[in-house]
Design a protein around this motif. Structure first.
Motif, PDB file in Angstrom:
ATOM      1  N   PHE A  43     -33.147 -15.991-133.995  1.00  0.00           N
ATOM      2  CA  PHE A  43     -33.320 -17.190-133.249  1.00  0.00           C
ATOM      3  C   PHE A  43     -35.189 -16.907-132.439  1.00  0.00           C
ATOM      4  CE2 PHE A  43     -34.865 -13.153-131.076  1.00  0.00           C
ATOM      5  CZ  PHE A  43     -36.060 -13.541-129.854  1.00  0.00           C
ATOM      6  N   LEU A  44     -35.801 -16.191-133.713  1.00  0.00           N
ATOM      7  CA  LEU A  44     -36.936 -16.090-133.216  1.00  0.00           C
ATOM      8  C   LEU A  44     -37.912 -17.214-134.206  1.00  0.00           C
ATOM      9  CD1 LEU A  44     -39.594 -14.867-132.824  1.00  0.00           C
ATOM     10  CD2 LEU A  44     -39.612 -14.119-135.040  1.00  0.00           C
ATOM     11  N   VAL A  45     -37.077 -18.140-135.585  1.00  0.00           N
ATOM     12  CA  VAL A  45     -37.464 -19.660-136.114  1.00  0.00           C
ATOM     13  C   VAL A  45     -37.128 -20.699-135.478  1.00  0.00           C
ATOM     14  CG1 VAL A  45     -37.402 -20.456-138.506  1.00  0.00           C
ATOM     15  CG2 VAL A  45     -37.411 -18.293-138.207  1.00  0.00           C
ATOM     16  N   PRO A  46     -35.999 -20.586-135.445  1.00  0.00           N
ATOM     17  CA  PRO A  46     -34.926 -22.523-134.758  1.00  0.00           C
ATOM     18  C   PRO A  46     -36.010 -22.399-132.742  1.00  0.00           C
ATOM     19  CG  PRO A  46     -33.568 -20.943-135.905  1.00  0.00           C
ATOM     20  CD  PRO A  46     -34.626 -20.136-135.378  1.00  0.00           C
ATOM     21  N   GLY A  47     -36.079 -20.785-132.521  1.00  0.00           N
ATOM     22  CA  GLY A  47     -36.626 -21.274-131.009  1.00  0.00           C
ATOM     23  C   GLY A  47     -37.801 -21.460-131.326  1.00  0.00           C
ATOM     24  N   LEU A  48     -39.077 -20.968-132.018  1.00  0.00           N
ATOM     25  CA  LEU A  48     -40.618 -20.913-132.533  1.00  0.00           C
ATOM     26  C   LEU A  48     -40.398 -22.687-132.549  1.00  0.00           C
ATOM     27  CD1 LEU A  48     -42.344 -17.576-132.851  1.00  0.00           C
ATOM     28  CD2 LEU A  48     -42.334 -19.368-130.887  1.00  0.00           C
ATOM     29  N   MET A  49     -40.023 -22.921-134.285  1.00  0.00           N
ATOM     30  CA  MET A  49     -39.878 -23.975-134.792  1.00  0.00           C
ATOM     31  C   MET A  49     -39.175 -25.071-134.385  1.00  0.00           C
ATOM     32  SD  MET A  49     -41.769 -23.418-137.385  1.00  0.00           S
ATOM     33  CE  MET A  49     -42.869 -21.529-136.694  1.00  0.00           C
ATOM     34  N   GLY A  50     -38.846 -24.827-133.466  1.00  0.00           N
ATOM     35  CA  GLY A  50     -37.866 -26.518-133.216  1.00  0.00           C
ATOM     36  C   GLY A  50     -38.362 -26.538-132.022  1.00  0.00           C
ATOM     37  N   GLY A  51     -38.480 -25.938-131.196  1.00  0.00           N
ATOM     38  CA  GLY A  51     -39.051 -26.270-130.071  1.00  0.00           C
ATOM     39  C   GLY A  51     -37.865 -26.009-129.001  1.00  0.00           C
ATOM     40  N   ASN A  52     -37.244 -26.691-128.037  1.00  0.00           N
ATOM     41  CA  ASN A  52     -35.831 -26.280-127.580  1.00  0.00           C
ATOM     42  C   ASN A  52     -35.071 -27.257-127.942  1.00  0.00           C
ATOM     43  OD1 ASN A  52     -36.815 -24.523-125.883  1.00  0.00           O
ATOM     44  ND2 ASN A  52     -37.659 -25.946-124.147  1.00  0.00           N
ATOM     45  N   LYS A  53     -35.517 -28.515-128.719  1.00  0.00           N
ATOM     46  CA  LYS A  53     -34.527 -29.160-129.593  1.00  0.00           C
ATOM     47  C   LYS A  53     -33.120 -28.333-130.159  1.00  0.00           C
ATOM     48  CE  LYS A  53     -37.339 -33.574-130.856  1.00  0.00           C
ATOM     49  NZ  LYS A  53     -38.111 -33.617-132.073  1.00  0.00           N
ATOM     50  N   VAL A  54     -33.250 -27.510-131.185  1.00  0.00           N
ATOM     51  CA  VAL A  54     -32.681 -26.933-132.175  1.00  0.00           C
ATOM     52  C   VAL A  54     -32.398 -25.147-131.632  1.00  0.00           C
ATOM     53  CG1 VAL A  54     -32.732 -26.596-134.827  1.00  0.00           C
ATOM     54  CG2 VAL A  54     -34.500 -27.770-133.886  1.00  0.00           C
ATOM     55  N   ASN A  55     -30.738 -25.599-130.625  1.00  0.00           N
ATOM     56  CA  ASN A  55     -30.585 -24.125-130.006  1.00  0.00           C
ATOM     57  C   ASN A  55     -30.005 -23.644-131.050  1.00  0.00           C
ATOM     58  OD1 ASN A  55     -31.410 -22.726-127.993  1.00  0.00           O
ATOM     59  ND2 ASN A  55     -31.177 -24.682-126.367  1.00  0.00           N
ATOM     60  N   LEU A 106     -43.583 -30.016-136.045  1.00  0.00           N
ATOM     61  CA  LEU A 106     -42.679 -28.738-135.367  1.00  0.00           C
ATOM     62  C   LEU A 106     -41.899 -29.690-134.508  1.00  0.00           C
ATOM     63  CD1 LEU A 106     -43.521 -26.282-136.078  1.00  0.00           C
ATOM     64  CD2 LEU A 106     -45.457 -26.536-133.834  1.00  0.00           C
ATOM     65  N   PHE A 107     -41.103 -28.216-133.731  1.00  0.00           N
ATOM     66  CA  PHE A 107     -39.988 -28.977-133.308  1.00  0.00           C
ATOM     67  C   PHE A 107     -39.109 -30.127-133.706  1.00  0.00           C
ATOM     68  CE2 PHE A 107     -44.199 -28.423-129.706  1.00  0.00           C
ATOM     69  CZ  PHE A 107     -43.590 -26.923-130.500  1.00  0.00           C
ATOM     70  N   ASP A 108     -38.295 -29.193-134.940  1.00  0.00           N
ATOM     71  CA  ASP A 108     -37.567 -30.392-135.230  1.00  0.00           C
ATOM     72  C   ASP A 108     -37.119 -29.337-136.458  1.00  0.00           C
ATOM     73  OD1 ASP A 108     -36.213 -32.101-135.441  1.00  0.00           O
ATOM     74  OD2 ASP A 108     -37.480 -33.731-135.215  1.00  0.00           O
ATOM     75  N   TRP A 109     -36.110 -29.627-137.251  1.00  0.00           N
ATOM     76  CA  TRP A 109     -34.899 -29.478-138.415  1.00  0.00           C
ATOM     77  C   TRP A 109     -36.024 -28.924-139.685  1.00  0.00           C
ATOM     78  CZ3 TRP A 109     -30.868 -27.262-138.317  1.00  0.00           C
ATOM     79  CH2 TRP A 109     -29.474 -27.578-137.150  1.00  0.00           C
ATOM     80  N   PRO A 110     -37.561 -30.295-139.890  1.00  0.00           N
ATOM     81  CA  PRO A 110     -37.234 -30.142-141.704  1.00  0.00           C
ATOM     82  C   PRO A 110     -38.250 -28.152-140.831  1.00  0.00           C
ATOM     83  CG  PRO A 110     -37.850 -32.128-140.790  1.00  0.00           C
ATOM     84  CD  PRO A 110     -37.254 -31.447-139.172  1.00  0.00           C
ATOM     85  N   ALA A 111     -38.918 -28.249-139.811  1.00  0.00           N
ATOM     86  CA  ALA A 111     -40.060 -26.970-139.381  1.00  0.00           C
ATOM     87  C   ALA A 111     -39.370 -25.890-139.812  1.00  0.00           C
ATOM     88  CB  ALA A 111     -40.546 -27.244-138.165  1.00  0.00           C
ATOM     89  N   VAL A 112     -38.050 -25.976-138.971  1.00  0.00           N
ATOM     90  CA  VAL A 112     -36.880 -24.695-139.237  1.00  0.00           C
ATOM     91  C   VAL A 112     -36.662 -24.047-140.396  1.00  0.00           C
ATOM     92  CG1 VAL A 112     -35.279 -24.378-137.447  1.00  0.00           C
ATOM     93  CG2 VAL A 112     -36.251 -25.279-136.632  1.00  0.00           C
ATOM     94  N   LEU A 113     -35.671 -25.637-140.844  1.00  0.00           N
ATOM     95  CA  LEU A 113     -35.694 -25.482-142.289  1.00  0.00           C
ATOM     96  C   LEU A 113     -36.415 -24.619-143.161  1.00  0.00           C
ATOM     97  CD1 LEU A 113     -33.126 -28.098-143.258  1.00  0.00           C
ATOM     98  CD2 LEU A 113     -32.696 -25.548-143.008  1.00  0.00           C
ATOM     99  N   ILE A 114     -37.956 -25.334-143.310  1.00  0.00           N
ATOM    100  CA  ILE A 114     -39.213 -24.690-144.059  1.00  0.00           C
ATOM    101  C   ILE A 114     -39.065 -23.112-143.657  1.00  0.00           C
ATOM    102  CG2 ILE A 114     -41.499 -24.245-144.305  1.00  0.00           C
ATOM    103  CD1 ILE A 114     -41.332 -27.480-144.277  1.00  0.00           C
ATOM    104  N   VAL A 115     -39.488 -22.577-142.575  1.00  0.00           N
ATOM    105  CA  VAL A 115     -39.684 -21.776-142.442  1.00  0.00           C
ATOM    106  C   VAL A 115     -38.660 -20.500-142.352  1.00  0.00           C
ATOM    107  CG1 VAL A 115     -39.856 -20.037-140.179  1.00  0.00           C
ATOM    108  CG2 VAL A 115     -41.706 -22.138-140.765  1.00  0.00           C
ATOM    109  N   MET A 116     -37.258 -21.040-142.276  1.00  0.00           N
ATOM    110  CA  MET A 116     -36.094 -20.456-142.841  1.00  0.00           C
ATOM    111  C   MET A 116     -36.531 -19.928-144.404  1.00  0.00           C
ATOM    112  SD  MET A 116     -33.737 -19.492-140.152  1.00  0.00           S
ATOM    113  CE  MET A 116     -32.291 -19.015-140.455  1.00  0.00           C
ATOM    114  N   VAL A 117     -36.402 -20.809-145.273  1.00  0.00           N
ATOM    115  CA  VAL A 117     -36.792 -20.703-146.367  1.00  0.00           C
ATOM    116  C   VAL A 117     -37.286 -19.558-146.813  1.00  0.00           C
ATOM    117  CG1 VAL A 117     -37.027 -21.155-148.885  1.00  0.00           C
ATOM    118  CG2 VAL A 117     -35.348 -22.647-146.946  1.00  0.00           C
ATOM    119  N   TYR A 118     -38.302 -19.752-145.795  1.00  0.00           N
ATOM    120  CA  TYR A 118     -39.927 -18.747-146.005  1.00  0.00           C
ATOM    121  C   TYR A 118     -39.282 -17.529-145.788  1.00  0.00           C
ATOM    122  CZ  TYR A 118     -44.348 -16.590-145.422  1.00  0.00           C
ATOM    123  OH  TYR A 118     -45.433 -15.984-145.258  1.00  0.00           O
ATOM    124  N   SER A 119     -38.491 -17.077-144.721  1.00  0.00           N
ATOM    125  CA  SER A 119     -38.347 -15.996-144.344  1.00  0.00           C
ATOM    126  C   SER A 119     -37.192 -15.477-145.121  1.00  0.00           C
ATOM    127  CB  SER A 119     -37.960 -16.195-142.635  1.00  0.00           C
ATOM    128  OG  SER A 119     -38.445 -17.143-142.056  1.00  0.00           O
TER     129      SER A 119
END
Lengths: 361, 280, 296
Positions: free
Chosen positions: C233-245, C158-171
């Motif tokens: 903004f939901l996925v980067p916000g939740l999955m990326g923490g504050n890292k991935v704005n 969580l809180f990094d790029w891989p999580a963001v990308l996984i959930v983006m693809v999922y969405s």
């Protein structure tokens, strides 16, 4: 002052953009008449019908039903009813509900509706089918429901838009007879749109042949068939011997017409012509084929060779090529032994001057 | 060919993995919504995480907590009210729009169609902030009305599309036939076209309802301080940190199950054999 | 009364049409078209030092977007959208291909099962991923228990790029899947068989026959994934923490957290222009039917 017509067009036109679907048509349909609008697709026959029904609004001119101008009357207040080409039976209603649809809208009492519906079902021979839905009926039965649904309203005129087009040949023939019977029974004016000349010939009191938005000929079936007025009508009515020709000689009783191949043909003038003829036609049934050397004693008799034979059952269609190159088709009775011929055999072609039908432009 | 023999198998494995990928989060959520609370000791040590992925025991505790929560109840009511009104209005307007698009020509029709479909794939954030600015511009405070209006605007394209799809399967001569038999255009619509269109209209409503009920992004920009919907409530509960309360599992489960039922019903209706074809 | 209205409307079909299309036209005009103009308006207003918006026109908000903080957010958003699009394509293609070629009479059901969840609550599904991916979450826990990861591992999902990308693809998967599936379904199978018959190896066939033939579907899917994911903004916000704005988070920040509307409006304007440009180019290149492919 004038007779009452069921339907009358006074210089009616309908344009779709640049396309003149119906072009300044004048038309009178008598009461109780079986009237056909005949023509190829795109000739304006369906548009004319839809203007009577109120589904299209004329661009110019006036439409009358029962001598009343109906230009501004919406379809639901017109004394006409349409049987659509695809029938348009309401799929979510039963047969009885379909037939009762218009009566209910007229707020007719329930028991009266019921009586009317069963009377109608009797007329179209569908008694006992009240509860069926349209998709549980055969094509012919659906046809009858569509007719009954319109007739129950006792319209001044029933408009039929190629209602038999989707049926197979045998059923079509039955329905033609059936429709004619129903029309005689109820005595309502029928206006029937079709592109099938045989259908029009077999059912109609009068036929109007249309082309490019214009009525090119109007008359009883025999006249349309035997005396086509123009080359188009002759072709459309299925005449096989149609020739372009120019006037060679002319007296009070006869024209002599010369074909492009140089054949001289005698034609009798049956009626006054409004312009000079540009050709003639001869029905294949009127053409005699004579075997032997002796010239037949008819006004038109020419020698030729049998070019082809097509066996059609009761008759054989014989194509005969004359020396000049013109080809004639004759229907020869299959049963008569005296007319057995072979391809290439020399024969006479002959017909009377009365059977040479003059064609106008 | 040797190559051919293992391609299908590889694809099959990949395909099955994709279904796992798509359903795993939902299934896990549902299972863990019945998970009991963990022991107190750990809870003290990691106060921001209430559960782990470990299974404790079967419990309905989180559902009980959910039903006892008053704010939650209020938010649910709000979501439901917004969705109900938004569906009613968008189905009405969408049906009118679909009918006109399908049956009539009018000036600017091409432009209208293009604009109509833009909301369907515009990012929710852009939609949210632009409507937010619009409402601020006209002086409408954030709350029920801003949410409802935005939801209506963005449900209309959806409803219109579903109903248009149904209209393509109707034999429109029926409308003319009804008018020919004495029905004016309203009666023809009511007695003939509407009954044939009904499955499509229901399907559209059943799609639009969960959309509106579940919408988060647009609503996020338009909700007022005193007017929360359920998704906003969930978001504010969990916050931006991602610490997930198990109550969300149980709430999520209920929302998923409810939505799935409506959607399934909607697709069933859309697929229903139509009676509108005229001839069988 | 009703009868007279009906007759009037029959004589004036234009009035009838206007009445029918009028309400939804008004809704679309005021809630879709006009807001775009209002973004433009707000984006050139001034925000004074006390945070109040002044009716003074300025281009400063656009200028401040060049500030590296904002500029890189925009670039990152576009990069994320592009990455999501490509990953979706790589995942959706074999899936769509498998369903089309081997799905038989279950084809439509299989597709339906993939898109079914996306009609339910988006928020809840994203939260479910948090539940799976976080430090003590199911995935890491399972890997620990099975022994793939050492108990003292430092792996974080969580809180990094891989999580963001996984959930983006999922969405966004189904936005890609449906156009691809529609295009593959329209493919003429004999043509593919002919290609094999003429000696094309499977990969070769994919590259030079199948892909060019489903070009329209690929394009439609790419636009349908790329455009909405720009503003996510939901996925980067939740999955990326504050890292991935991302741009979406910036809009949230500008409008709701700091109340800096002119800056947010300028950002939204830039995004809108990019999106409309993409849609415009896309529509020009394929004609109108492509937009609606996912609904066909």
């Amino acid at each position: 002052m004038t007779a009452t017509y069921s339907v009358e067009f006074k210089s009616v036109s309908k344009f779709f953009g640049d396309v003149k679907a119906v072009n300044r048509v004048d038309l009178q349909v008598h009461k109780g008449e079986f009237f056909s609008l005949l023509g190829p697709s795109g000739c304006g026959k369906t548009t004319s019908l839809r203007m009577i029904g109120g589904l299209e609004h004329p661009t110019e001119g006036d439409v009358f039903i029962n001598n009343i101008c109906v230009n501004n009357v919406p379809p639901y207040e017109r004394d006409s009813s349409i049987v659509f080409q695809n029938l348009a039976l309401f799929p979510h209603m039963t047969v009885a509900q379909n037939i009762a649809f218009g009566l209910k809208l007229k707020k007719m009492p329930r028991d009266q509706i019921k009586a009317k519906v069963s009377e109608m079902l009797g007329l179209v021979q569908l008694s006992g089918m009240e509860k069926r839905r349209p998709d549980q009926l055969s094509g012919g039965q659906q046809q009858r429901v569509a007719v009954a649904r319109s007739l129950v309203l006792q319209p001044e005129v029933l408009l039929l838009d190629e209602p038999l087009a989707a049926l197979d040949r045998k059923l079509r023939k039955e329905m033609q007879i059936e429709l004619r019977r129903i029309q005689r029974d109820v005595g309502i004016t029928f206006i029937y749109v079709t592109h099938d000349q045989k259908e029009a010939l077999s059912m109609s009191d009068r036929i109007a042949v249309m082309k490019d938005g214009i009525i090119v000929q109007l008359g009883p079936p025999e006249q349309i068939y035997e005396q086509p007025r123009t080359r188009f009508v002759a072709d459309f009515m299925g005449a096989s011997n149609v020739f372009d020709a120019s006037i060679n000689q002319q007296n009070d009783e006869h024209f002599t017409m010369k074909t492009q191949q140089g054949l001289d043909v005698l034609a009798k003038i049956g009626k006054t012509l409004e312009s000079d003829p540009i050709g003639f036609s001869v029905r294949p049934e009127a053409v005699r084929m004579v075997v032997g050397n002796e010239k037949p004693s008819l006004e038109n008799a020419y020698q030729g060779k049998v070019a082809s034979l097509v066996y059609l059952g009761d008759v054989t269609e014989v194509e005969i090529e004359l020396q000049g190159g013109d080809c004639f088709v004759a229907f020869v009775n299959t049963t008569s032994q005296s007319t057995k011929v072979e391809e290439g055999q020399a024969v006479w072609v002959a017909w009377s001057a009365q059977d040479s039908n003059l064609l106008l432009a | 060919m040797k190559f051919r023999s293992w391609t299908p198998k590889l694809l099959l494995i990949f395909g099955l993995l994709m279904y796992v990928f798509v359903y795993m989060p939902m299934v896990t959520l549902v299972i863990y919504s019945f998970n009991g609370p963990e022991d107190e000791e750990r809870r003290v040590r990691f106060p921001w995480i209430y559960t782990t992925g470990e299974w404790h025991d079967f419990s309905l505790k989180w559902y009980k907590e959910l039903f006892d929560d008053r704010d939650m109840k209020k938010a649910f009511q709000n979501s439901f009210t917004v969705a109900l009104w938004s569906v009613t209005l968008s189905v009405l307007l969408g049906t009118m729009t679909a009918y006109t698009l399908y049956r009539r020509k009018f000036w600017g029709k091409g432009l209208f169609e293009q604009v109509l479909y833009i909301p369907l794939f515009m990012p929710g954030t852009i939609v949210g902030v632009s409507t937010l600015m619009f409402f601020r511009f006209i002086g409408l405070p954030r709350g029920f009305w801003t949410i409802l209006l935005a939801h209506v605007a963005f449900s209309i394209p959806l409803v219109t599309l579903v109903i248009l799809a149904r209209m393509q399967r109707i034999n429109w001569t029926l409308e003319e036939a009804a008018m020919d038999l004495g029905a004016n255009q309203f009666t023809a619509l009511r007695k003939v076209i509407f009954p044939l269109l009904r499955p499509g209209i229901f399907a559209a409503g059943l799609l639009a309802f969960p959309w509106s009920f579940n919408d988060f992004v647009i609503t996020f920009f338009l909700h007022g301080p005193k007017y929360n919907t359920l998704p906003i409530m969930i978001y504010s509960m969990a916050g931006r940190s991602g610490a997930v309360s198990p109550v969300i599992n149980s709430l999520g489960t209920l929302i998923l199950v409810g939505s799935l039922m409506l959607i399934g019903l909607s697709f069933l209706l859309q697929g229903q054999r139509d009676q509108g074809k005229g001839k069988p | 009364m009703l009868r007279r209205i009906a007759a009037f409307l029959h004589r004036h079909p234009g009035v009838y049409t206007s009445l029918m299309i009028g309400p939804s036209s008004a809704v679309l005009l005021f809630l879709v078209a006009v807001p775009t103009l209002i973004i433009l308006y707000f984006s050139v207003l001034t925000r004074d030092s006390s945070g109040l918006i002044q009716q003074v026109l300025t281009l400063e908000n656009y200028a401040s977007l060049w500030d590296p903080r904002f500029f890189w957010v925009l670039v990152r958003s576009l990069a994320l959208a592009l990455g999501t699009t490509m990953l979706c394509f790589l995942v959706a293609l074999p899936l769509a291909y498998w369903i089309t070629m081997y799905g038989g009479r279950w084809k439509n059901l299989l597709i339906f099962l993939i898109i079914l969840p996306s009609w339910t609550s988006y928020l809840v599904r994203v939260y479910a991923w948090v539940f799976l991916l976080r430090d003590n979450g199911l995935i890491l826990n399972t890997l620990e228990t099975v022994g793939i990861l050492a108990p003292d591992h430092q792996v974080r999902l969580l809180f990094d790029w891989p999580a963001v990308l996984i959930v983006m693809v999922y969405s966004y998967l189904d936005f890609m899947l449906i156009p691809l599936y529609a295009a593959l379904n329209r493919l003429d199978r004999p043509t593919l068989e002919a290609a094999s018959d003429l000696g094309a190896r499977p990969l070769r066939r994919l590259w030079s026959i199948t892909l060019p033939m489903i070009r329209g579907g690929i394009l439609a899917g790419s636009v349908l994934v790329f455009v909405p994911s720009i503003g996510e903004f939901l996925v980067p916000g939740l999955m990326g923490g504050n890292k991935v704005n991302m741009a979406g988070n910036l809009l949230d920040w500008a409008f709701l957290q700091t109340d800096n509307w002119p800056l947010g409006a300028a950002m939204a304007m830039v995004l809108t222009v990019i999106i409309l440009a993409i849609i415009f180019i896309y529509l020009r290149s394929v004609g109108k039917q492509g937009t609606l492919e996912r609904f066909s």
